[in-house]
Design a protein around this motif. Structure first.
Motif, PDB file in Angstrom:
ATOM      1  N   LEU A  73      28.872  28.553  25.932  1.00 50.23           N
ATOM      2  CA  LEU A  73      28.998  28.248  27.355  1.00 50.23           C
ATOM      3  C   LEU A  73      28.460  26.831  27.538  1.00 50.23           C
ATOM      4  CD1 LEU A  73      29.700  29.031  30.229  1.00 50.23           C
ATOM      5  CD2 LEU A  73      27.443  30.072  30.421  1.00 50.23           C
ATOM      6  N   LEU A  74      29.333  25.913  27.905  1.00 50.24           N
ATOM      7  CA  LEU A  74      28.988  24.494  27.871  1.00 50.24           C
ATOM      8  C   LEU A  74      28.917  23.824  29.236  1.00 50.24           C
ATOM      9  CD1 LEU A  74      31.076  23.535  24.718  1.00 50.24           C
ATOM     10  CD2 LEU A  74      28.606  23.904  24.866  1.00 50.24           C
ATOM     11  N   ILE A  75      28.885  24.597  30.313  1.00 49.51           N
ATOM     12  CA  ILE A  75      28.624  24.000  31.617  1.00 49.51           C
ATOM     13  C   ILE A  75      27.434  24.731  32.235  1.00 49.51           C
ATOM     14  CG2 ILE A  75      30.911  23.030  32.057  1.00 49.51           C
ATOM     15  CD1 ILE A  75      31.622  25.446  33.707  1.00 49.51           C
ATOM     16  N   ASP A  76      26.558  23.960  32.863  1.00 45.58           N
ATOM     17  CA  ASP A  76      25.332  24.515  33.424  1.00 45.58           C
ATOM     18  C   ASP A  76      25.408  24.748  34.926  1.00 45.58           C
ATOM     19  OD1 ASP A  76      23.933  24.458  30.949  1.00 45.58           O
ATOM     20  OD2 ASP A  76      23.595  22.307  31.209  1.00 45.58           O
ATOM     21  N   ARG A  77      26.211  23.962  35.609  1.00 46.16           N
ATOM     22  CA  ARG A  77      26.301  24.071  37.075  1.00 46.16           C
ATOM     23  C   ARG A  77      27.606  23.430  37.521  1.00 46.16           C
ATOM     24  NH1 ARG A  77      21.540  21.405  39.416  1.00 46.16           N
ATOM     25  NH2 ARG A  77      20.566  23.426  39.188  1.00 46.16           N
ATOM     26  N   VAL A  78      28.190  23.981  38.581  1.00 44.82           N
ATOM     27  CA  VAL A  78      29.357  23.374  39.223  1.00 44.82           C
ATOM     28  C   VAL A  78      28.903  22.895  40.594  1.00 44.82           C
ATOM     29  CG1 VAL A  78      31.700  23.730  40.093  1.00 44.82           C
ATOM     30  CG2 VAL A  78      30.966  24.852  37.963  1.00 44.82           C
ATOM     31  N   ASN A  79      28.954  21.578  40.799  1.00 46.10           N
ATOM     32  CA  ASN A  79      28.461  20.988  42.047  1.00 46.10           C
ATOM     33  C   ASN A  79      29.542  20.812  43.103  1.00 46.10           C
ATOM     34  OD1 ASN A  79      25.810  20.789  41.169  1.00 46.10           O
ATOM     35  ND2 ASN A  79      26.154  18.790  40.234  1.00 46.10           N
ATOM     36  N   GLU A  80      30.778  20.598  42.682  1.00 42.54           N
ATOM     37  CA  GLU A  80      31.890  20.416  43.612  1.00 42.54           C
ATOM     38  C   GLU A  80      33.044  21.267  43.133  1.00 42.54           C
ATOM     39  OE1 GLU A  80      32.935  16.276  44.239  1.00 42.54           O
ATOM     40  OE2 GLU A  80      30.842  15.678  43.974  1.00 42.54           O
ATOM     41  N   LEU A  81      33.773  21.851  44.100  1.00 42.25           N
ATOM     42  CA  LEU A  81      34.874  22.726  43.720  1.00 42.25           C
ATOM     43  C   LEU A  81      35.894  22.806  44.843  1.00 42.25           C
ATOM     44  CD1 LEU A  81      35.850  24.693  41.503  1.00 42.25           C
ATOM     45  CD2 LEU A  81      34.517  26.476  42.642  1.00 42.25           C
ATOM     46  N   ASN A  82      37.120  22.468  44.508  1.00 42.69           N
ATOM     47  CA  ASN A  82      38.256  22.666  45.396  1.00 42.69           C
ATOM     48  C   ASN A  82      39.152  23.645  44.643  1.00 42.69           C
ATOM     49  OD1 ASN A  82      40.434  22.577  47.097  1.00 42.69           O
ATOM     50  ND2 ASN A  82      40.638  20.349  47.076  1.00 42.69           N
ATOM     51  N   PRO A  83      39.085  24.939  44.972  1.00 44.76           N
ATOM     52  CA  PRO A  83      39.755  25.974  44.174  1.00 44.76           C
ATOM     53  C   PRO A  83      41.213  25.648  43.852  1.00 44.76           C
ATOM     54  CG  PRO A  83      38.365  26.991  45.815  1.00 44.76           C
ATOM     55  CD  PRO A  83      38.390  25.514  46.127  1.00 44.76           C
TER      56      PRO A  83
ATOM     57  N   LEU B  57      39.805  33.931  43.021  1.00 43.05           N
ATOM     58  CA  LEU B  57      38.742  34.595  43.768  1.00 43.05           C
ATOM     59  C   LEU B  57      38.902  34.382  45.266  1.00 43.05           C
ATOM     60  CD1 LEU B  57      36.093  36.184  43.781  1.00 43.05           C
ATOM     61  CD2 LEU B  57      34.887  34.020  43.481  1.00 43.05           C
ATOM     62  N   VAL B  58      39.169  33.145  45.668  1.00 41.75           N
ATOM     63  CA  VAL B  58      39.349  32.843  47.091  1.00 41.75           C
ATOM     64  C   VAL B  58      40.568  33.578  47.649  1.00 41.75           C
ATOM     65  CG1 VAL B  58      39.910  30.996  48.727  1.00 41.75           C
ATOM     66  CG2 VAL B  58      38.107  30.659  47.034  1.00 41.75           C
ATOM     67  N   GLU B  59      41.661  33.600  46.890  1.00 44.74           N
ATOM     68  CA  GLU B  59      42.871  34.304  47.349  1.00 44.74           C
ATOM     69  C   GLU B  59      42.610  35.792  47.525  1.00 44.74           C
ATOM     70  OE1 GLU B  59      45.727  33.181  44.379  1.00 44.74           O
ATOM     71  OE2 GLU B  59      46.175  31.284  45.383  1.00 44.74           O
ATOM     72  N   VAL B  60      41.924  36.402  46.573  1.00 44.00           N
ATOM     73  CA  VAL B  60      41.636  37.835  46.658  1.00 44.00           C
ATOM     74  C   VAL B  60      40.697  38.114  47.826  1.00 44.00           C
ATOM     75  CG1 VAL B  60      40.434  39.736  45.495  1.00 44.00           C
ATOM     76  CG2 VAL B  60      42.120  38.378  44.260  1.00 44.00           C
ATOM     77  N   GLU B  61      39.661  37.286  47.996  1.00 42.47           N
ATOM     78  CA  GLU B  61      38.718  37.520  49.087  1.00 42.47           C
ATOM     79  C   GLU B  61      39.356  37.272  50.442  1.00 42.47           C
ATOM     80  OE1 GLU B  61      35.121  35.380  48.230  1.00 42.47           O
ATOM     81  OE2 GLU B  61      34.430  37.002  46.928  1.00 42.47           O
ATOM     82  N   SER B  62      40.316  36.357  50.520  1.00 41.20           N
ATOM     83  CA  SER B  62      40.976  36.120  51.801  1.00 41.20           C
ATOM     84  C   SER B  62      41.834  37.310  52.193  1.00 41.20           C
ATOM     85  CB  SER B  62      41.816  34.844  51.756  1.00 41.20           C
ATOM     86  OG  SER B  62      42.928  35.010  50.909  1.00 41.20           O
ATOM     87  N   GLN B  63      42.248  38.095  51.199  1.00 43.55           N
ATOM     88  CA  GLN B  63      43.034  39.303  51.471  1.00 43.55           C
ATOM     89  C   GLN B  63      42.137  40.523  51.622  1.00 43.55           C
ATOM     90  OE1 GLN B  63      45.663  39.455  48.103  1.00 43.55           O
ATOM     91  NE2 GLN B  63      46.520  37.446  48.558  1.00 43.55           N
ATOM     92  N   GLU B  64      40.826  40.317  51.417  1.00 44.69           N
ATOM     93  CA  GLU B  64      39.823  41.375  51.522  1.00 44.69           C
ATOM     94  C   GLU B  64      40.195  42.604  50.699  1.00 44.69           C
ATOM     95  OE1 GLU B  64      38.193  42.044  55.380  1.00 44.69           O
ATOM     96  OE2 GLU B  64      38.349  39.942  55.906  1.00 44.69           O
ATOM     97  N   THR B  65      40.572  42.358  49.453  1.00 46.05           N
ATOM     98  CA  THR B  65      40.874  43.451  48.536  1.00 46.05           C
ATOM     99  C   THR B  65      39.638  43.768  47.707  1.00 46.05           C
ATOM    100  OG1 THR B  65      41.719  41.889  46.912  1.00 46.05           O
ATOM    101  CG2 THR B  65      43.320  42.889  48.413  1.00 46.05           C
TER     102      THR B  65
END
Length: 166
Positions: A30-40, A89-97
């Motif tokens: 696992l080679l990333i420690d943190r994600v600071n910015e994210l545009n899904p 994840l955003v798509e699934v949560e927007s559909q509240e499944t």
């Protein structure tokens, strides 16, 4: 999408435990420690704190510890995986499944590495800032521009093609 991102389970920055819920990679790979910015589905910025106790430094190279370029590419590919899984994840949560989905199963595959240029060494003590931006899509393949910086200077740049998992 940013508002939805802030309201749901993807509050930034994404810490190690959240990242581990999104991608299948584990120590020592696992080679990333943190994600600071994210545009899904579009872009992201992550960090990798490069420490002297990384297992690869034992043999690369004795007397002059340098992070292997292939592992920098892998770290950028892991950021790309987070970008894509966050979109799902955003798509699934927007559909509240159901939240019983294993998002790590949605990580696709590295298809090509193109025009990667290594401009400087990455050594223990560096904080590697990884950046990725999707610049094109054709069928199940996506072209992603990637680059990594240390102290604001680009150390690696190029593009990676990834495929969606089928």
């Amino acid at each position: 999408m940013t508002n939805l991102l802030e309201k749901k389970s993807l509050k930034l920055p994404l810490e190690l435990d959240q990242i581990k819920n999104m991608i299948p990679h584990r120590y020592p790979f696992l080679l990333i420690d943190r994600v600071n910015e994210l545009n899904p589905g579009v872009s992201g910025v992550a960090i990798k704190n490069v420490t002297a106790n990384e297992p690869f430094f034992q043999g690369h190279f004795p007397g002059e510890a340098i992070m292997p370029g292939v592992l920098i590419i892998e770290a950028m590919a892991q950021l790309i995986a987070v970008i894509y899984v966050s979109k799902a994840l955003v798509e699934v949560e927007s559909q509240e499944t159901s939240n019983d989905i294993n998002y790590a199963d949605r990580v696709g595959y590295l298809a090509a590495v193109k025009n990667i240029k290594f401009k400087n060494k990455v050594v223990p003590g560096d904080q590697l800032v990884l950046r990725a931006k999707v610049v094109g899509k054709m069928g199940v393949l996506s072209q992603v521009q990637v680059w990594a910086e240390v102290n604001g200077k680009t150390v690696v740049e190029g593009s990676i093609s990834v495929s969606e998992k089928m």
